[in-house]
Design a protein around this motif. Sequence first.
Motif, PDB file in Angstrom:
ATOM      1  N   ARG A  53       0.974  -1.295   0.065  1.00  0.00           N
ATOM      2  CA  ARG A  53       0.160  -0.035  -0.079  1.00  0.00           C
ATOM      3  C   ARG A  53       0.831   1.272   0.083  1.00  0.00           C
ATOM      4  NH1 ARG A  53      -5.238   0.237   1.329  1.00  0.00           N
ATOM      5  NH2 ARG A  53      -5.036  -1.842   2.036  1.00  0.00           N
ATOM      6  N   GLY A  54       0.501   2.378  -0.826  1.00  0.00           N
ATOM      7  CA  GLY A  54       1.108   3.407  -1.037  1.00  0.00           C
ATOM      8  C   GLY A  54       2.463   3.468  -1.743  1.00  0.00           C
ATOM      9  N   THR A  55       2.868   2.130  -2.666  1.00  0.00           N
ATOM     10  CA  THR A  55       3.896   2.164  -3.298  1.00  0.00           C
ATOM     11  C   THR A  55       3.551   1.577  -4.696  1.00  0.00           C
ATOM     12  OG1 THR A  55       4.688  -0.028  -2.871  1.00  0.00           O
ATOM     13  CG2 THR A  55       5.309   1.600  -1.412  1.00  0.00           C
ATOM     14  N   ASN A  56       4.350   1.927  -5.966  1.00  0.00           N
ATOM     15  CA  ASN A  56       3.994   1.330  -6.993  1.00  0.00           C
ATOM     16  C   ASN A  56       4.998   0.440  -7.234  1.00  0.00           C
ATOM     17  OD1 ASN A  56       2.055   3.027  -7.942  1.00  0.00           O
ATOM     18  ND2 ASN A  56       3.228   4.863  -8.560  1.00  0.00           N
ATOM     19  N   GLY A  57       4.562  -0.503  -8.188  1.00  0.00           N
ATOM     20  CA  GLY A  57       5.551  -1.732  -8.387  1.00  0.00           C
ATOM     21  C   GLY A  57       5.343  -2.284  -9.822  1.00  0.00           C
ATOM     22  N   ASP A  58       6.063  -3.316 -10.146  1.00  0.00           N
ATOM     23  CA  ASP A  58       6.033  -4.165 -11.574  1.00  0.00           C
ATOM     24  C   ASP A  58       4.827  -4.716 -11.604  1.00  0.00           C
ATOM     25  OD1 ASP A  58       8.758  -3.228 -12.020  1.00  0.00           O
ATOM     26  OD2 ASP A  58       9.704  -4.773 -11.022  1.00  0.00           O
ATOM     27  N   VAL A  59       4.524  -5.168 -12.788  1.00  0.00           N
ATOM     28  CA  VAL A  59       3.377  -5.653 -13.138  1.00  0.00           C
ATOM     29  C   VAL A  59       3.321  -7.395 -12.864  1.00  0.00           C
ATOM     30  CG1 VAL A  59       1.732  -6.568 -15.298  1.00  0.00           C
ATOM     31  CG2 VAL A  59       2.475  -4.097 -15.095  1.00  0.00           C
ATOM     32  N   PHE A  60       2.524  -7.823 -12.246  1.00  0.00           N
ATOM     33  CA  PHE A  60       2.541  -9.100 -11.968  1.00  0.00           C
ATOM     34  C   PHE A  60       1.825  -9.882 -12.852  1.00  0.00           C
ATOM     35  CE2 PHE A  60       0.416 -12.808  -9.298  1.00  0.00           C
ATOM     36  CZ  PHE A  60       1.446 -13.545  -9.108  1.00  0.00           C
ATOM     37  N   TRP A  61       0.610  -9.610 -13.084  1.00  0.00           N
ATOM     38  CA  TRP A  61      -0.401 -10.179 -14.332  1.00  0.00           C
ATOM     39  C   TRP A  61      -1.121  -9.133 -14.738  1.00  0.00           C
ATOM     40  CZ3 TRP A  61      -5.159 -13.681 -11.877  1.00  0.00           C
ATOM     41  CH2 TRP A  61      -5.895 -13.959 -12.711  1.00  0.00           C
TER      42      TRP A  61
END
Length: 198
Positions: free
Chosen positions: A109-117
Amino acid sequence: MASQANPTLLQGLLLLLPLFAATAAAFNGVGPVERVAPPPGLLRCILRVDLKDNNVISSSLGGDLGGNGDLNIYVYKFQGGLDVHISYNTHELSLPMPPLNQSINLGQRGTNGDVFWNIEGTWTQRNEDQLELKRIYKRAPSVIIPGTGMSVYKMVKMIDRNPGKYYATIATDMYPEGAIRGQFSRGWPKPLFTRPVC
């Protein structure tokens, strides 16, 4: 002398026919237009996340002000069936049709990340400000998501084991960093459904 059929039994069977027909249609990729959850007795589990504009972590525009939606993953008890339903309600004057992409990403929560699906599918317009996507996987344990080397079923199990590590997001031309977003959590499914491991 021929035996007579039990009228009570016949009536019961007639009442069950619509349910059998609806179930068969769903697994053949037809299904009703309405986004109605399957009967709890047919489900192994359900994962759900609410999507809102104010959950978006963006360096510029922010999210689609007033936009909202939800993402539901229904896992069935038989034949490896799995459905993904997504809805997107927007208050923009021009409805984004279709969104650029819809995905489940790695990130707290509160962070952006890489695409998983990256969830592929076709959006349809339900009314002047609502879009809907429905994707049916008939044999989820054997359907490999391109670029991941994992089956749809395995990915859902990973989300189910540690939902706080994943969030769902929808991006559009106007909101390339995300129009609406939601974090998975242990708060779902609702008490209507049991909570076995997917």
